[in-house]
Motif scaffolding. Sequence first.
Motif, PDB file in Angstrom:
ATOM      1  N   ASP A   1      -5.891   7.015   2.645  1.00 17.30           N
ATOM      2  CA  ASP A   1      -4.699   6.518   3.315  1.00 17.30           C
ATOM      3  C   ASP A   1      -4.478   7.174   4.676  1.00 17.30           C
ATOM      4  OD1 ASP A   1      -4.051   4.617   1.480  1.00 17.30           O
ATOM      5  OD2 ASP A   1      -2.461   5.752   0.483  1.00 17.30           O
ATOM      6  N   GLY A   2      -5.491   7.858   5.181  1.00 20.02           N
ATOM      7  CA  GLY A   2      -5.381   8.455   6.509  1.00 20.02           C
ATOM      8  C   GLY A   2      -5.663   9.949   6.503  1.00 20.02           C
TER       9      GLY A   2
ATOM     10  N   LEU B   1      -5.030  10.598  -0.080  1.00 22.83           N
ATOM     11  CA  LEU B   1      -5.754   9.692  -0.955  1.00 22.83           C
ATOM     12  C   LEU B   1      -4.800   8.900  -1.840  1.00 22.83           C
ATOM     13  CD1 LEU B   1      -8.636  12.079  -2.112  1.00 22.83           C
ATOM     14  CD2 LEU B   1      -8.689  10.391  -0.259  1.00 22.83           C
ATOM     15  N   SER B   2      -5.218   7.676  -2.149  1.00 20.23           N
ATOM     16  CA  SER B   2      -4.472   6.813  -3.041  1.00 20.23           C
ATOM     17  C   SER B   2      -5.394   6.394  -4.174  1.00 20.23           C
ATOM     18  CB  SER B   2      -3.967   5.575  -2.287  1.00 20.23           C
ATOM     19  OG  SER B   2      -3.379   4.645  -3.176  1.00 20.23           O
ATOM     20  N   ALA B   3      -5.050   6.757  -5.400  1.00 24.43           N
ATOM     21  CA  ALA B   3      -5.885   6.449  -6.563  1.00 24.43           C
ATOM     22  C   ALA B   3      -5.337   5.222  -7.272  1.00 24.43           C
ATOM     23  CB  ALA B   3      -5.914   7.642  -7.513  1.00 24.43           C
ATOM     24  N   ARG B   4      -6.207   4.234  -7.477  1.00 24.06           N
ATOM     25  CA  ARG B   4      -5.784   2.973  -8.081  1.00 24.06           C
ATOM     26  C   ARG B   4      -6.672   2.618  -9.262  1.00 24.06           C
ATOM     27  NH1 ARG B   4      -3.637  -1.185  -3.490  1.00 24.06           N
ATOM     28  NH2 ARG B   4      -2.583   0.339  -2.179  1.00 24.06           N
ATOM     29  N   ILE B   5      -6.054   2.072 -10.287  1.00 25.35           N
ATOM     30  CA  ILE B   5      -6.796   1.610 -11.454  1.00 25.35           C
ATOM     31  C   ILE B   5      -7.808   0.542 -11.034  1.00 25.35           C
ATOM     32  CG2 ILE B   5      -5.079   2.169 -13.194  1.00 25.35           C
ATOM     33  CD1 ILE B   5      -3.872  -0.554 -12.877  1.00 25.35           C
ATOM     34  N   GLY B   6      -8.998   0.569 -11.654  1.00 22.08           N
ATOM     35  CA  GLY B   6     -10.018  -0.393 -11.254  1.00 22.08           C
ATOM     36  C   GLY B   6     -11.245  -0.344 -12.132  1.00 22.08           C
TER      37      GLY B   6
ATOM     38  N   THR C   1     -14.781   6.653  -5.000  1.00 22.05           N
ATOM     39  CA  THR C   1     -14.164   6.491  -3.684  1.00 22.05           C
ATOM     40  C   THR C   1     -14.573   5.137  -3.107  1.00 22.05           C
ATOM     41  OG1 THR C   1     -16.002   7.599  -2.567  1.00 22.05           O
ATOM     42  CG2 THR C   1     -14.094   8.949  -3.180  1.00 22.05           C
ATOM     43  N   VAL C   2     -13.623   4.492  -2.426  1.00 24.22           N
ATOM     44  CA  VAL C   2     -13.849   3.179  -1.817  1.00 24.22           C
ATOM     45  C   VAL C   2     -13.649   3.332  -0.310  1.00 24.22           C
ATOM     46  CG1 VAL C   2     -13.217   0.746  -1.816  1.00 24.22           C
ATOM     47  CG2 VAL C   2     -12.929   2.101  -3.897  1.00 24.22           C
ATOM     48  N   ASP C   3     -14.732   3.221   0.436  1.00 30.08           N
ATOM     49  CA  ASP C   3     -14.704   3.351   1.893  1.00 30.08           C
ATOM     50  C   ASP C   3     -14.817   1.950   2.486  1.00 30.08           C
ATOM     51  OD1 ASP C   3     -14.761   4.259   4.460  1.00 30.08           O
ATOM     52  OD2 ASP C   3     -16.738   5.191   4.338  1.00 30.08           O
ATOM     53  N   VAL C   4     -13.703   1.418   2.985  1.00 34.89           N
ATOM     54  CA  VAL C   4     -13.660   0.035   3.472  1.00 34.89           C
ATOM     55  C   VAL C   4     -13.933   0.010   4.970  1.00 34.89           C
ATOM     56  CG1 VAL C   4     -12.234  -2.041   3.656  1.00 34.89           C
ATOM     57  CG2 VAL C   4     -12.011  -0.557   1.658  1.00 34.89           C
ATOM     58  N   ASP C   5     -14.885  -0.833   5.387  1.00 29.93           N
ATOM     59  CA  ASP C   5     -15.222  -0.890   6.806  1.00 29.93           C
ATOM     60  C   ASP C   5     -14.283  -1.824   7.570  1.00 29.93           C
ATOM     61  OD1 ASP C   5     -16.072  -3.547   6.471  1.00 29.93           O
ATOM     62  OD2 ASP C   5     -18.196  -3.053   6.449  1.00 29.93           O
TER      63      ASP C   5
ATOM     64  N   SER D   1      -6.639 -11.571   0.350  1.00 28.33           N
ATOM     65  CA  SER D   1      -5.528 -11.519   1.295  1.00 28.33           C
ATOM     66  C   SER D   1      -4.634 -10.300   1.095  1.00 28.33           C
ATOM     67  CB  SER D   1      -4.691 -12.796   1.188  1.00 28.33           C
ATOM     68  OG  SER D   1      -3.939 -12.817  -0.020  1.00 28.33           O
ATOM     69  N   ARG D   2      -4.938  -9.470   0.107  1.00 32.25           N
ATOM     70  CA  ARG D   2      -4.125  -8.269  -0.124  1.00 32.25           C
ATOM     71  C   ARG D   2      -5.021  -7.081  -0.479  1.00 32.25           C
ATOM     72  NH1 ARG D   2      -0.801 -11.759  -4.601  1.00 32.25           N
ATOM     73  NH2 ARG D   2      -2.162 -11.504  -6.412  1.00 32.25           N
ATOM     74  N   ARG D   3      -4.465  -5.910  -0.380  1.00 32.24           N
ATOM     75  CA  ARG D   3      -5.286  -4.710  -0.526  1.00 32.24           C
ATOM     76  C   ARG D   3      -5.659  -4.450  -1.974  1.00 32.24           C
ATOM     77  NH1 ARG D   3      -4.044   1.666   1.071  1.00 32.24           N
ATOM     78  NH2 ARG D   3      -6.222   2.301   1.017  1.00 32.24           N
ATOM     79  N   GLY D   4      -6.929  -4.101  -2.157  1.00 31.64           N
ATOM     80  CA  GLY D   4      -7.393  -3.712  -3.478  1.00 31.64           C
ATOM     81  C   GLY D   4      -7.542  -4.893  -4.425  1.00 31.64           C
ATOM     82  N   ALA D   5      -7.871  -4.578  -5.664  1.00 31.35           N
ATOM     83  CA  ALA D   5      -8.100  -5.606  -6.676  1.00 31.35           C
ATOM     84  C   ALA D   5      -6.779  -6.028  -7.307  1.00 31.35           C
ATOM     85  CB  ALA D   5      -9.063  -5.083  -7.734  1.00 31.35           C
ATOM     86  N   ASP D   6      -5.949  -6.666  -6.499  1.00 37.15           N
ATOM     87  CA  ASP D   6      -4.641  -7.156  -6.950  1.00 37.15           C
ATOM     88  C   ASP D   6      -4.822  -8.611  -7.369  1.00 37.15           C
ATOM     89  OD1 ASP D   6      -2.021  -7.743  -7.440  1.00 37.15           O
ATOM     90  OD2 ASP D   6      -1.285  -7.297  -5.432  1.00 37.15           O
TER      91      ASP D   6
END
Length: 312
Positions: free
Chosen positions: A15-16, A24-29, A86-90, A296-301
């Motif tokens: 997150d910056g 860091l932001s930890a999300r279920i996945g 970790t998910v590194d998005v380009d 259209s939205r962040r992450g696996a929503d």
Amino acid sequence: MIVVCGEALFDVFCDGDTAAGYALSARIGGSPFNLAVGLARLGMSPMFFGGLSGDMFGRKLASALEIEGVDIAAAPRPPAPTALVTVDVDAGGVPAYTLYGSATAERQVVAADLLRVPLDAAAIHVGSYCMAVEPVASTLKELVMRQHGRSLIAFDPNVRLTIQPDRAVWSGAIEWMLPVTDLLKISDEDIGLVYPGRTPEEFIDMAIDAGVALVVVTRGEQGVLAATRAAGKHAMRARKVEVVDTVGAGDTFQAALLSYLAWHKLLTRAALSALDAPSLLAALDFAGRAAAITCSRRGADMPTLEEVTTQD
């Protein structure tokens, strides 16, 4: 009932910068976790069969699945930690994944755990890196053989070379699965990683010849290419959407495709083999609409049924 097999884990996003490092932001996945949630949000009643840790991450994963309406009665609870990725998005929204930990709960699923999985499941979905690491890979292969001819077998390789770097392991898993798979969903990126130089069309021919009833190749912004032996190959363009990221897009597509087939009483090998072109394209359109929402939205929503059916 659709039984979804494989990993549940935490995706960790940046997150910056901070003065001392990163926020860091930890999300279920995890691809199968996302698929199970996607099925539930689209009105299905899925069961999850994957190792869930008793640590704080595992408890959150289990709770989240239950809240979404996913049955976790079959999920083993091994004494091992939850995997963190970790998910590194380009800049284009494309993610790169790095796994931290190997002796983790999703891998510790063994043959004795198969007694938890109902024999009368309508469909068994396997895939992602749990088909490429042990002992869970051997366990899932045993489940596939037990259910082959009894349940529809769905497979999504979801290749992750950062987790299992040996391409031969991936190609071995794919080629073992092809003769026993009824519905195969694979990305063009997966094909390129495992079979460099082979086109999606060539891979489809290989899969159909090996015995797969329906092959679907997702191609990002280029849309989808799908085929059955009877209906031949058909392409569909991707829906235009402002992409935030593509995390979970493939899982959403598969959840929506399985849901559509279930509603239309097509979730059998015989029905897939007999699909005509209009029916195939209608199923792909529904799945594509669902995937576009996730992009259209962040992450696996994952989207709900109402969101997909009301989308323009």
